[in-house]
Write a protein that holds these residues in place. Sequence first.
Motif, short mmCIF file in Angstrom:
data_model
loop_
_atom_site.label_atom_id
_atom_site.label_comp_id
_atom_site.label_asym_id
_atom_site.label_seq_id
_atom_site.Cartn_x
_atom_site.Cartn_y
_atom_site.Cartn_z
N LEU A 278 51.71 19.83 29.49
CA LEU A 278 51.92 18.70 28.60
C LEU A 278 53.33 18.16 28.80
CD1 LEU A 278 50.21 19.93 25.30
CD2 LEU A 278 49.55 17.92 26.63
N LEU A 279 53.41 16.93 29.22
CA LEU A 279 54.69 16.26 29.44
C LEU A 279 54.52 14.79 29.04
CD1 LEU A 279 57.60 15.99 30.56
CD2 LEU A 279 56.57 15.67 32.83
N CYS A 280 55.34 14.33 28.12
CA CYS A 280 55.18 13.01 27.53
C CYS A 280 55.93 11.92 28.30
CB CYS A 280 55.68 13.01 26.09
SG CYS A 280 55.49 11.42 25.25
N ASP A 281 55.25 10.82 28.52
CA ASP A 281 55.88 9.57 28.94
C ASP A 281 55.96 8.69 27.68
OD1 ASP A 281 56.50 7.01 29.78
OD2 ASP A 281 55.00 6.94 31.37
N TYR A 282 57.17 8.56 27.12
CA TYR A 282 57.32 7.80 25.86
C TYR A 282 57.84 6.39 26.11
CZ TYR A 282 62.27 9.19 26.28
OH TYR A 282 63.55 9.40 26.72
#
Length: 314
Positions: A278-282
Amino acid sequence: MNILLTGGAGFIGRWVAKRLLADGHSVRILDDLSNGAEANLAEFRDNPKLKFSKGSILDESLLAQLFENDRYDICYHLGASINVQDSIDDPLTTFNNDTVGTFYILEQCRRHHVKVVFMSTCMVYDRCMDDSGINESHPIKPASPYAGAKIAAENMVLSYWHAYGLPTVVIRPFNTYGPYQKTGGEGGVVAIFVKNKLAGKTLNIYGEGTQTRDLLFVEDCARFVVEAGYSDKVNGEIVNAGLGRDISVNDLALLIAGDASRITHVEHIHPQSEIQKLLCDYSKAERLLDWKPEITLEEGIRQTEAWIRKTDLI
């Protein structure tokens, strides 16, 4: 403004309440206290702009009464069943709370034309395949009834934007942690690890520990939640929020414990619902809301540990 905050006595909810009150709004919290606690609201007990109602989002007559009496401008809908394992063991309760309850909220908001900010979760996503991060168009995968119920509710929320023009937004914060998070079985990994470290216990990792998490400090999360309500730019949208950095559970445990000998691995309780990366692109939140995280993981862990020490929850 006059605001309804469901789930406001919970971990993230109390921080959202704090920010809304600081901005001068009147806040009605509706919470059945199945996950939250009135003690979380002790800081605001004397604030005349805060009202608390103990009750369920499944109580249609209570919802009708609150909406008729208070005349809200925004509904921040955080009330939900939140535990993945509970949803596997008892999917009906999770479906009723997260999907049916959301429908009842939507119906009241439609009748009274109240904007809905719906708290979803990063757990609806399929795993991230590289370091570019998960954006809002990333494939979804309902790997648990919790994720499935949230996806169903998301679709209902967005349908009210398309069908009725009701202002709605779906927000998907990544793994949130910080002060006031439970430190027991229903708590988050950071709070549990910190508590066990302070208690001199081992830090137990489910599975191999290579799974990664993007950990968002709760005050950054609350700022994101609140801003999604204030802005018309996100109406009809799905928006992510995270740190933009992931860490393996093994590395997180070592960062917290500082001693590899205090870390053990145990059998995973729900491997079928695990998301490996899980790695967010915000970037969408940054573009539309001018939002980005301010607290580093290291600083957030320090503040969480200080709070657990202070509250003597060891």
